[in-house]
Design an enzyme around this catalytic site. Structure first.
Site, PDB file in Angstrom:
ATOM      1  N   ARG A 137      22.074   5.317  52.266  1.00 37.03           N
ATOM      2  CA  ARG A 137      20.640   5.153  52.506  1.00 37.03           C
ATOM      3  C   ARG A 137      20.321   4.457  53.844  1.00 37.03           C
ATOM      4  NH1 ARG A 137      17.840   5.303  47.388  1.00 37.03           N
ATOM      5  NH2 ARG A 137      18.981   6.828  46.142  1.00 37.03           N
TER       6      ARG A 137
ATOM      7  N   ASP B 106       9.888   6.188  41.845  1.00 36.94           N
ATOM      8  CA  ASP B 106      10.741   5.006  42.064  1.00 36.94           C
ATOM      9  C   ASP B 106       9.974   3.839  42.686  1.00 36.94           C
ATOM     10  OD1 ASP B 106      13.407   5.569  41.144  1.00 36.94           O
ATOM     11  OD2 ASP B 106      13.627   7.021  42.772  1.00 36.94           O
TER      12      ASP B 106
ATOM     13  N   GLU C 134      11.622  -3.375  46.511  1.00 38.30           N
ATOM     14  CA  GLU C 134      12.531  -3.985  47.488  1.00 38.30           C
ATOM     15  C   GLU C 134      12.956  -3.027  48.603  1.00 38.30           C
ATOM     16  OE1 GLU C 134      16.397  -6.538  46.865  1.00 38.30           O
ATOM     17  OE2 GLU C 134      16.820  -4.487  46.271  1.00 38.30           O
ATOM     18  N   ASP C 135      13.032  -1.723  48.291  1.00 36.49           N
ATOM     19  CA  ASP C 135      13.621  -0.809  49.268  1.00 36.49           C
ATOM     20  C   ASP C 135      12.706  -0.484  50.440  1.00 36.49           C
ATOM     21  OD1 ASP C 135      16.091  -0.616  47.982  1.00 36.49           O
ATOM     22  OD2 ASP C 135      15.192   0.677  46.468  1.00 36.49           O
TER      23      ASP C 135
ATOM     24  N   ARG D 264      11.217   8.946  48.850  1.00 36.83           N
ATOM     25  CA  ARG D 264      10.719   7.584  48.656  1.00 36.83           C
ATOM     26  C   ARG D 264       9.948   7.064  49.876  1.00 36.83           C
ATOM     27  NH1 ARG D 264      14.335   3.267  45.933  1.00 36.83           N
ATOM     28  NH2 ARG D 264      12.236   2.414  45.883  1.00 36.83           N
TER      29      ARG D 264
ATOM     30  N   CYS E 210      15.648  -5.404  43.010  1.00 41.19           N
ATOM     31  CA  CYS E 210      14.829  -4.291  43.518  1.00 41.19           C
ATOM     32  C   CYS E 210      13.397  -4.304  42.994  1.00 41.19           C
ATOM     33  CB  CYS E 210      15.513  -2.970  43.195  1.00 41.19           C
ATOM     34  SG  CYS E 210      16.113  -2.852  41.536  1.00 41.19           S
TER      35      CYS E 210
ATOM     36  N   HIS F 117      23.515   0.453  46.602  1.00 38.94           N
ATOM     37  CA  HIS F 117      23.067  -0.430  47.688  1.00 38.94           C
ATOM     38  C   HIS F 117      24.034  -1.601  47.844  1.00 38.94           C
ATOM     39  CE1 HIS F 117      18.813   1.203  46.945  1.00 38.94           C
ATOM     40  NE2 HIS F 117      19.067   1.450  48.207  1.00 38.94           N
TER      41      HIS F 117
HETATM   42  C1  CIR Z   1      16.856   5.021  43.873  1.00 39.99           C
HETATM   43  O1  CIR Z   1      17.877   5.686  43.671  1.00 39.99           O
HETATM   44  O2  CIR Z   1      16.367   4.886  44.995  1.00 39.99           O
HETATM   45  C2  CIR Z   1      16.196   4.320  42.703  1.00 39.99           C
HETATM   46  N1  CIR Z   1      16.287   5.137  41.538  1.00 39.99           N
HETATM   47  C3  CIR Z   1      16.844   2.992  42.445  1.00 39.99           C
HETATM   48  C4  CIR Z   1      16.608   2.029  43.556  1.00 39.99           C
HETATM   49  C5  CIR Z   1      17.128   0.673  43.253  1.00 39.99           C
HETATM   50  N2  CIR Z   1      16.895  -0.175  44.354  1.00 39.99           N
HETATM   51  C6  CIR Z   1      17.675  -1.166  44.691  1.00 39.99           C
HETATM   52  O3  CIR Z   1      18.699  -1.407  44.070  1.00 39.99           O
HETATM   53  N3  CIR Z   1      17.326  -1.892  45.752  1.00 39.99           N
END
Ligand code: CIR
Length: 259
Positions: A135, A63, A68-69, A88, A254, A167
């Site tokens: 999260r 991922d 962004e995360d 992650r 993201c 999110h």
């Molecule tokens: C996740 O579930 O963490 C990733 N497959 C998708 C993350 C998407 N991130 C976001 O919308 N900020």
């Protein structure tokens, strides 16, 4: 007038392992198509005046293109998060080594209990909404609030519990300093403390995650009402196919860190 003016971005090419990422969807993903869509995304940011750095794929982190995360950038300071999904967390160190040459870097702190995903953090004018989600928890949100207040004491920072979407920014993004696009799949127990939400239809709700920058709005072509809402807010709508990222529960915001 837009308040989202950015000159720089960091993105990461999707790894060949991307289909092993976390998702609630059941559709098979084409890495080749995802990489082509990612190239178009980068090209679009560049055409909007952004200097884009594209990092190499990180195969150990399926991922990791959802940059962004792992980081929140505010006033040229990178705040490294602790993502809610254990698998992650290694993405944070990878991005830190890429960012620390170009800006100051701060750790979220607060120990193992404090969790934040950047996708839960939405800036709208002087307001910052921190989603409390699967999260991001109160301990993480409190750490982030303290750090952001140190950087800019005048920010109004609100905790926003919600459910129904991954999110906070899967549920709302800001078209300008007081208007948001909303996904009706997101359930808010109490109204947002600031801003007016333009709710999309159920069918097009996924497009509430639009990327607003430099006078433009990037949105899903299958959700034309998001383009119309952006236009009504004085933005230039740009439709970009992001099907392969959508299959992995991702979308526009993201895929980049902007400053
Ligand atoms: C996740 O579930 O963490 C990733 N497959 C998708 C993350 C998407 N991130 C976001 O919308 N900020």
């Amino acid at each position: 007038m837009t308040t989202h003016i950015y000159c720089n971005a960091v993105t990461r090419t999707p790894p060949r392992s991307m289909a092993a990422g976390i998702t609630t969807q059941q559709e098979s993903v084409s890495v080749e198509l995802a990489r082509e869509q990612h190239r178009q995304y980068v090209k679009t940011l560049t055409s909007l005046g952004v200097d884009v750095t594209v990092l190499d794929p990180a195969e150990d982190y399926p991922d990791s293109h959802f940059v962004e995360d792992a980081v929140i950038i505010h006033r040229n300071i990178a705040i490294m998060t602790r993502p809610g999904a254990v698998e992650r967390r290694g993405e944070v160190g990878l991005l830190k080594s890429s960012l620390q040459d170009v800006m100051d870097v701060i750790e979220l702190g607060g120990g193992d209990e404090a969790l934040v995903d950047g996708g839960d953090v939405l800036f709208m004018g002087q307001n910052v909404f921190i989603g409390i989600s699967h999260r991001t928890n109160h301990a993480g949100a409190s750490r982030l609030k303290a750090i952001l207040h140190d950087i800019e004491p005048d920010l109004s920072i609100h905790f926003v519990p919600f459910s129904g979407v991954l999110h906070l920014k899967s549920g709302v993004t800001a078209l300008n300093a007081d208007t948001l696009l909303g996904n009706p799949a997101m359930k808010l127990p109490t109204a947002l403390p600031a801003g007016n939400i333009v709710w999309l239809s159920q069918k097009e709700g996924y497009a509430a995650n639009a990327l607003i920058l430099n006078g433009a709005a990037l949105y899903f072509p299958e959700c034309p009402s998001a383009g119309t809402a952006a236009q009504q807010a004085g933005l230039r709508p740009i439709a970009l196919d992001m099907s392969e990222f959508r299959k992995m529960d991702g979308s526009f915001t993201c895929l980049s860190l902007l400053w």
